[in-house]
Write a protein that holds these residues in place. Structure first.
Motif: not given
Length: 464
Positions: A278, A307, A356, A359
Motif C-alpha cells: 500500500e 496500514t 482509504e 491510507l
C-alpha cells in the motif's frame, strides 16, 4: 468412629473440611479399600455437625470416586492408589523478566508510527457497532469471517488493487502468522515450499514449525530466480512480488508471467504475500499477481498490520476457486479467530471510505518522511561511504556501507552506541558476501526532528 477436630477447619465450610480429612485418610492408606464408613447420622452425632454436612461430604467423595455408595448398605472406601510419600517440592526458579532495552535510535523495528492511528474514527465506529449490532455480536462467527467484512475487503480490493474476488473466496484470520499455519495445513500433501532468500525469516520459521519442508530460493534483480525454483522441485512458492522485504524489489511483468507459467506447468501454487504494497510513492500501485492469474494458481494474502496498527491482528486470504472447495472440506472445522466486534468495526471502517482516507494521509506523511530521511542521509558526513538502494515504495530501504568491518563488529559497536540496526545478511538463509555491510533501514518511526541526532549517531557508528 472417624474423629476429626472440626474446630480447626479455619475458613473452610464444615462439609469441605470433612471431605478433605476423609480424602486425606483414603490417600494415605489410613482408610483402606472396602472399609465401611459410619452412617451419616451416627457420624454427624459424633462430630456434632448436621447430617446435611456429612451427606454433602460423602456425596462429593463418591462423585470423585473415593467412595462407593451401595444401596441399603452405606458408603465404602473405593480402590484408590495411595499417594506417594510427601517430598519437599522443588523450588520454582524465579526468572527475572528480560530487560527492555531503550534505544537512542531504532532503525530495525519495522512498524508504522502508532501516533497516526485514527483513534477518533475508530472510537466512533466502535460505539456505533456496539449500539446497533447488539446481541448479533455474540452469535457464532462464520468460519471464513463476518460477511460484512469479507464484502468490504472484496470491494476495497476491486476499487484500489484491481483484484476481482467474491466475498466467498475470502478467509479472515488473526494475522499473517496464523494464516501461514493454515496454508501449511491446506497444502499438507505438498513436499516442498519455496521461500525467497533473502526474505522475512518468520515465514520459513512458521512453515517449518508446521512440519513443512522449506527450500530457500535465491533472488536475482527481478525477484525469485525461476531456474533455481525449478531445480528446488518445490510445488508451492511463497513470494512478495509487489514489494519484497527486505530488498525492496518489485517484480516486473515478465517474471510474474514466468512464475505463472511455472505454476501451470508443474501444477504448483503461488502464495502472493502482498505485504507493504500500500505504501508506494512513485507511479501507480502495482496490480497483484492474482489479478493476471487465469488458471487459479495464486493465493493472495494481506494484513492490516502496516496500514492500521501492528496489534490489529487481522489478515485475510483470497483463495482461487479451485482451492476454495478444498479449503471448505479440509479446513472448514476451524472457528474464525478474529473477534466479531473487531471485524464489524473494521468492516465499517473500510466500507465508509475512512480506511482509504487514512491510507492517503499515511502515504502523504511517509512520502514526506521518506524524502526528509533520504535527504539527510545524502547530506550526512558519511554520504560518500554509503550507497542507498530504494524502489519508491515501502517503509524501508537498503544502505550499503563501504567498510572493512564485519557485520558482527558493526552490530556490537551499534549496540554500544545505543543504536538498533538490522543487516541484510540476517535475512539470508544461504550466506552471500554480496549481502555484507548492507543495513536494512526502517524509517517509519524516524521523525524529521530527530534526523540530526540520528545522523550524528550513525556517523559515530560508521567511522573507521
Amino acid at each position: 468412629m472417624l474423629t476429626y477436630p472440626m474446630e480447626e477447619r479455619g475458613d473452610l465450610p464444615l462439609y469441605e473440611y470433612l471431605y478433605r480429612r476423609i480424602r486425606g485418610d483414603i490417600l494415605s492408606g489410613a482408610l483402606t479399600a472396602g472399609t465401611r464408613l459410619p452412617s451419616k447420622r451416627s457420624l454427624a452425632e459424633h462430630l456434632r455437625v448436621s447430617v446435611i454436612t456429612v451427606e454433602n461430604a460423602y456425596a462429593q467423595l463418591a462423585a470423585e470416586g473415593y467412595l462407593l455408595a451401595k444401596p441399603k448398605q452405606g458408603f465404602f472406601v473405593a480402590q484408590v492408589e495411595q499417594a506417594p510419600p510427601a517430598r519437599e517440592p522443588a523450588p520454582i526458579p524465579r526468572l527475572a523478566p528480560p530487560p527492555e532495552r531503550t534505544w537512542q535510535l531504532d532503525l530495525k523495528t519495522n512498524r508504522v508510527d502508532a501516533s497516526r492511528f485514527p483513534f477518533a474514527a475508530w472510537s466512533r465506529l466502535t460505539r456505533q457497532v456496539l449500539s446497533q449490532e447488539g446481541t448479533a455480536l455474540l452469535a457464532p462467527i462464520p468460519h471464513q469471517g463476518l460477511l460484512a467484512l469479507r464484502e468490504a475487503i472484496s470491494q476495497d480490493l476491486r476499487d484500489y488493487r484491481g483484484l476481482s474476488a467474491s466475498p466467498e473466496q475470502i478467509v479472515v484470520g488473526a494475522g499473517a502468522e496464523f494464516l501461514y499455519l493454515l496454508l501449511a495445513q491446506l497444502m499438507s500433501q505438498v513436499d516442498v515450499f519455496a521461500v525467497e532468500d533473502p526474505g522475512y525469516p518468520k515465514i520459513s520459521q512458521v512453515y517449518r514449525a508446521s512440519g513443512v519442508r522449506c527450500v530457500p530460493v535465491p533472488l536475482d534483480d527481478q525477484g525469485l530466480d525461476l531456474d533455481a525454483l525449478r531445480r528446488s522441485r518445490a510445488t508451492v512458492a511463497h513470494i512478495s512480488p509487489s514489494h519484497h522485504y527486505p530488498t525492496g524489489l518489485v517484480m516486473p511483468i515478465s517474471r510474474r508471467q514466468g512464475l505463472l507459467r511455472w505454476a501451470a506447468e508443474t501444477g504448483g501454487v503461488i502464495i502472493e504475500d502482498d505485504y507493504d504494497s500500500e505504501f508506494r510513492f512513485t507511479g501507480r500501485p502495482i496490480p497483484p499477481l492474482q489479478s493476471i492469474d487465469r488458471d487459479g494458481r495464486v493465493i493472495y494474502m494481506n494484513t492490516f498490520s502496516q496500514t492500521i496498527a501492528p496489534s490489529m491482528r487481522v489478515g485475510f486470504l483470497v483463495l482461487p476457486p479451485q482451492l476454495l472447495d478444498r479449503w471448505r472440506r479440509t479446513m472448514g472445522f476451524y472457528a474464525c479467530t478474529v473477534p466479531a466486534t473487531e471485524q464489524a468495526v473494521l468492516a465499517r471502517f473500510l466500507s465508509s471510505g475512512q480506511y482509504e482516507q487514512h491510507l492517503s494521509r499515511m502515504r502523504n506523511e511517509y512520502r514526506q518522511r521518506r524524502a526528509a530521511v533520504l535527504d539527510a542521509f545524502r547530506q550526512s558526513p558519511f554520504a560518500h561511504r554509503v550507497t542507498i538502494t530504494e524502489h519508491g515504495a515501502g517503509l524501508h530501504f537498503l544502505l550499503k556501507l563501504d567498510t572493512l568491518a564485519t557485520d558482527q563488529a558493526l552490530q556490537r559497536r551499534a549496540e554500544e552506541l545505543g543504536i538498533r540496526v538490522g543487516f541484510l545478511s540476517e535475512y539470508a538463509a544461504v550466506p552471500d558476501p554480496a549481502f555484507d555491510h548492507t543495513l536494512v533501514i526502517n524509517y517509519a518511526g524516524l521523525e524529521p526532528e530527530r534526523l540530526p541526532q540520528a545522523m550524528e549517531l550513525l556517523d559515530q557508528l560508521f567511522r573507521e
